[in-house]
Design a protein around this motif. Structure first.
Motif, short mmCIF file in Angstrom:
data_model
loop_
_atom_site.label_atom_id
_atom_site.label_comp_id
_atom_site.label_asym_id
_atom_site.label_seq_id
_atom_site.Cartn_x
_atom_site.Cartn_y
_atom_site.Cartn_z
N LYS A 1 6.14 -3.15 9.68
CA LYS A 1 7.08 -2.23 10.33
C LYS A 1 6.45 -1.55 11.54
O LYS A 1 7.15 -1.23 12.50
N ASP B 1 12.85 3.71 10.36
CA ASP B 1 12.17 2.52 10.89
C ASP B 1 12.19 2.52 12.41
O ASP B 1 13.09 3.07 13.04
N SER C 1 3.87 -4.03 4.28
CA SER C 1 5.12 -3.48 4.80
C SER C 1 4.85 -2.45 5.90
O SER C 1 5.49 -2.45 6.95
N GLU C 2 3.89 -1.59 5.65
CA GLU C 2 3.52 -0.58 6.65
C GLU C 2 3.06 -1.26 7.94
O GLU C 2 3.46 -0.88 9.04
N MET D 1 2.41 -4.52 -5.92
CA MET D 1 3.12 -3.41 -5.29
C MET D 1 2.27 -2.75 -4.20
O MET D 1 2.78 -2.39 -3.14
N GLU D 2 0.97 -2.63 -4.45
CA GLU D 2 0.08 -2.07 -3.45
C GLU D 2 -0.04 -2.99 -2.24
O GLU D 2 -0.06 -2.53 -1.09
N GLU D 3 -0.11 -4.31 -2.49
CA GLU D 3 -0.21 -5.27 -1.39
C GLU D 3 1.02 -5.19 -0.49
O GLU D 3 0.89 -5.17 0.74
N ILE D 4 2.23 -5.14 -1.08
CA ILE D 4 3.43 -5.11 -0.24
C ILE D 4 3.56 -3.76 0.46
O ILE D 4 4.02 -3.69 1.59
N ARG D 5 3.11 -2.69 -0.17
CA ARG D 5 3.15 -1.41 0.52
C ARG D 5 2.30 -1.46 1.79
O ARG D 5 2.73 -1.06 2.86
N GLU D 6 1.09 -2.00 1.68
CA GLU D 6 0.21 -2.10 2.84
C GLU D 6 0.76 -3.06 3.90
O GLU D 6 0.77 -2.75 5.09
N TYR E 1 1.02 -3.96 -10.39
CA TYR E 1 0.64 -2.82 -9.56
C TYR E 1 -0.15 -3.26 -8.33
O TYR E 1 0.02 -2.72 -7.24
#
Length: 180
Positions: A160, A17, A156-157, A149-154, A146
């Protein structure tokens, strides 16, 4: 801010990070009565959004005031206060710097039978409000797991990349799960 060995050891696990994300995580871990211990307690207040304000706050009318929750978290010596966009906006200026904040970027409501959450805030909202992190809820087991999960991945990126930490709440819901 001087960082304890315990918190330094935790931050060492976040080597990938950016320094801003680690600094915001340190801010949360070093704040409040548990500051420096490696443990944290966050006051998450989204019940007014999720269940409606009367169901959540009528037994304690002071809780209708968003400032009440900020002050509660501060007086209790908690590490952070988490809430949806509106309640954080209502006290962001008054309580700036008093406690780390986490913008809950998705929410549901009790009127829906669907076990999903709508994205109701952005990473830019969190930056504008001076938050240390974004928070996101997912429901593993739901029909929408799913997508969540895709929403938080995007998100989160994105978070960060601008130095915000990410908190995730996860509650099994729906699908083939039963209460047992």
């Amino acid at each position: 801010m001087k960082i304890t060995r315990t918190v330094k050891k935790i931050l060492d696990n976040y080597e990938s990070d950016c320094p801003g994300t680690k600094a915001n995580l340190a801010r949360i871990l070093m704040h409040g009565r548990l500051g420096g211990s490696g443990k944290m307690v966050i006051l998450p207040v989204d019940q007014g959004f999720e269940h409606g304000p009367a169901r959540s706050f009528a037994p304690n009318p002071d809780a209708y005031d968003p400032h009440y929750h900020y002050q509660l978290a501060i007086d209790a010596g908690l590490n952070a206060y988490a809430a949806p966009l509106g309640p954080l906006e209502a006290g962001a200026d008054t309580f700036a710097g008093a406690i780390p904040t986490i913008l809950k970027v998705n929410s549901a409501n009790s009127l829906s039978t669907n076990k999903d959450q709508a994205v109701t805030a952005s990473v830019m909202d969190a930056l504008r409000l001076g938050c240390s992190a974004i928070g996101f809820t997912i429901y593993p087991g739901s029909e929408d797991q799913y997508e969540m999960m895709e929403e938080i991945r995007e998100m989160s990126e994105e978070a960060k990349s601008v130095g915000l930490a990410v908190v995730m709440w996860s509650y099994p819901r729906g699908g083939k799960l039963d209460k047992a």
